[in-house]
Scaffold this active site. Structure first.
Site, short mmCIF file in Angstrom:
data_model
loop_
_atom_site.label_atom_id
_atom_site.label_comp_id
_atom_site.label_asym_id
_atom_site.label_seq_id
_atom_site.Cartn_x
_atom_site.Cartn_y
_atom_site.Cartn_z
N LYS A 1 -18.27 -40.85 8.47
CA LYS A 1 -17.37 -39.52 8.50
C LYS A 1 -18.35 -38.35 8.52
O LYS A 1 -19.07 -38.22 7.59
CB LYS A 1 -16.49 -39.76 7.21
CG LYS A 1 -15.22 -38.48 7.44
CD LYS A 1 -15.76 -37.17 6.52
CE LYS A 1 -14.82 -36.14 6.70
NZ LYS A 1 -15.21 -34.89 5.97
N GLY B 1 -16.83 -31.12 8.96
CA GLY B 1 -16.88 -30.26 10.07
C GLY B 1 -18.41 -29.35 10.04
O GLY B 1 -18.65 -28.96 11.02
N GLY C 1 -13.14 -28.80 9.21
CA GLY C 1 -12.67 -27.70 8.54
C GLY C 1 -12.92 -26.31 8.73
O GLY C 1 -12.14 -25.23 8.84
N ASP D 1 -11.32 -37.43 5.23
CA ASP D 1 -12.07 -38.48 4.57
C ASP D 1 -10.82 -39.48 4.19
O ASP D 1 -11.52 -40.75 4.26
CB ASP D 1 -12.25 -37.70 3.22
CG ASP D 1 -13.20 -36.82 3.15
OD1 ASP D 1 -14.51 -37.03 3.96
OD2 ASP D 1 -13.19 -35.51 2.53
N LYS E 1 -12.21 -36.25 -1.18
CA LYS E 1 -13.41 -37.20 -0.66
C LYS E 1 -13.40 -38.23 -1.78
O LYS E 1 -13.64 -39.58 -1.46
CB LYS E 1 -14.82 -36.47 -0.87
CG LYS E 1 -15.56 -36.67 0.23
CD LYS E 1 -16.70 -35.61 0.08
CE LYS E 1 -16.32 -34.43 0.84
NZ LYS E 1 -16.12 -34.59 2.24
N1 LIG Z 1 -18.89 -31.64 -7.85
C1 LIG Z 1 -18.98 -31.51 -6.57
N2 LIG Z 1 -20.18 -31.79 -5.75
C2 LIG Z 1 -20.34 -31.59 -4.53
N3 LIG Z 1 -19.43 -30.69 -3.79
C3 LIG Z 1 -18.29 -30.28 -4.25
C4 LIG Z 1 -18.11 -30.75 -5.75
N4 LIG Z 1 -16.92 -30.12 -6.12
C5 LIG Z 1 -16.42 -29.29 -5.00
N5 LIG Z 1 -17.17 -29.42 -3.82
C6 LIG Z 1 -16.98 -28.95 -2.67
O1 LIG Z 1 -16.47 -29.78 -1.98
C7 LIG Z 1 -16.92 -29.42 -0.49
C8 LIG Z 1 -16.82 -30.73 0.62
O2 LIG Z 1 -15.58 -30.85 1.09
P1 LIG Z 1 -14.96 -30.01 2.32
O3 LIG Z 1 -13.73 -30.61 2.75
O4 LIG Z 1 -15.21 -28.32 2.21
O5 LIG Z 1 -16.07 -30.53 3.33
P2 LIG Z 1 -15.97 -31.80 4.21
O6 LIG Z 1 -14.95 -32.70 3.83
O7 LIG Z 1 -17.39 -32.44 4.34
O8 LIG Z 1 -15.70 -31.31 5.58
P3 LIG Z 1 -14.43 -31.40 6.61
O9 LIG Z 1 -13.19 -30.87 5.72
O10 LIG Z 1 -14.30 -30.42 7.75
O11 LIG Z 1 -14.07 -33.02 7.01
C9 LIG Z 1 -18.30 -29.15 -0.79
O12 LIG Z 1 -19.16 -28.24 0.37
C10 LIG Z 1 -18.10 -28.33 -2.00
O13 LIG Z 1 -17.94 -27.08 -1.74
MG LIG Z 2 -12.82 -32.03 3.60
#
Ligand SMILES: Nc1ncnc2c1ncn2[C@@H]1O[C@H](COP(=O)(O)OP(=O)(O)OP(=O)(O)O)[C@@H](O)[C@H]1O
Ligand SMILES: [Mg+2]
Length: 287
Positions: free
Chosen positions: A20, A23, A55, A183, A239
């Site tokens: 996965k 974005g 995202g 996710d 996630k």
């Molecule tokens: N404990 C943590 N460790 C790491 N990241 C964290 C934590 N808590 C919150 N986050 C946030 O979660 C974000 C990842 O989730 P986000 O939904 O923003 O991105 P993604 O799922 O990778 O992308 P998309 O939603 O496009 O699929 C990180 O960039 C960070 O800002």
């Molecule tokens: Mg996300």
């Protein structure tokens, strides 16, 4: 075509790896090319299915239209106008560009959404009980149905040496479309495919603790505490819950890592990452 990609087409391995991409890894051309090369390297050794979010690009497009962004626990609250934007950005731009990039890197990718062949048959999430206890109407957010069958189409494509690239859109089977957290969809597909491995690639080297260090492993208790104490917030909540669902669904190796670190996707065991060993299935809002 590089030798690795040619080999992948001739002899797709048995092991199945769902990757996965967040974005943020896909919106900039140079980064996207790096991810595409990593997909091809992984596909030379295993059968690979890609699922992607988008995202940041969705956020930018919403801002362009003056539509406010609202999320809860990292899940996007999706009204009709937001859904239109999500469809256009995810199924259109983000998916097509990644498919093209994988092709340019020597692989053969096929772009799909969860709507194709009913890959993501969902029910409306509707009233969602957030981790802070409040109730929120998520609008057009879909949750994969637990009764979803084996995604044969993806297996056929990987068997033929292609890399399916799935945008996280679902349908309820009655023609209505839904935004699905990427996710959540990746975890659901990984479990239904019987995948050996789920790698959730983003832009942090795993789940970070309060000092910013990567937590090497997250079991059921640690997962509950991370969410309860607010150490995991926003997108990380979705996630972690998704990774737990994949583990509970039988996926042996579930990792959250930084997709930009070289070799991380091809050989996730070597990369700095958080291994999610949580398995306990507690039904909450269907997740
Ligand atoms: N404990 C943590 N460790 C790491 N990241 C964290 C934590 N808590 C919150 N986050 C946030 O979660 C974000 C990842 O989730 P986000 O939904 O923003 O991105 P993604 O799922 O990778 O992308 P998309 O939603 O496009 O699929 C990180 O960039 C960070 O800002
Ligand atoms: Mg996300």
């Amino acid at each position: 075509m590089p030798a690795t990609a040619a080999a992948a087409r001739r002899r797709p391995g048995k092991s199945l790896h769902v990757i996965k991409f967040g974005g943020e890894l896909l919106d900039e051309p140079r980064r996207r090319r790096q991810m595409a090369r990593a997909v091809c390297a992984a596909a030379a050794r295993q059968r690979v299915v890609v699922v992607h979010g988008g995202g940041r690009e969705v956020d930018a497009e919403l801002a362009r239209f003056g539509i406010p962004k609202r999320t809860v626990d990292g899940v996007r609250i999706t009204d009709a106008a937001t859904l239109d934007v999500v469809l256009g950005v995810l199924a259109g731009r983000v998916n097509t560009r990644l498919v093209a990039a994988i092709g340019a890197a020597g692989g053969s990718a096929v772009g799909l959404t969860g709507v194709d062949a009913g890959l993501a048959t969902v029910s409306a999430a509707r009233r969602y009980r957030a981790t802070d206890g409040t109730h929120v109407d998520l609008g057009f957010v879909g949750l994969p149905k637990r009764t979803g069958g084996r995604p044969e189409l993806l297996l056929d494509l990987t068997q033929a040496g292609h890399v399916p690239v799935v945008a996280s859109i679902g349908t309820d089977g009655r023609g209505r479309l839904f935004n699905v957290n990427a996710d959540t969809l990746a975890a659901d597909l990984a479990a239904r495919l019987g995948a050996d491995r789920l790698t959730v690639a983003g832009t942090t080297p795993g789940v970070l603790d309060e000092t910013g260090a990567t937590i090497p492993a997250v079991d059921d208790d640690r997962l509950e505490r991370l969410i309860r104490d607010g150490q995991a917030s926003a997108g990380m909540i979705a996630k972690l819950l998704a990774c737990r669902a994949a583990g509970g669904g039988g996926v042996a190796e579930v990792r959250i890592l930084d997709g930009r670190r070289s070799g991380a996707l091809d050989d996730p065991g070597q990369a700095e990452a958080t291994r999610v060993t949580a398995r306990r299935q507690r039904r909450r809002n269907g997740r």
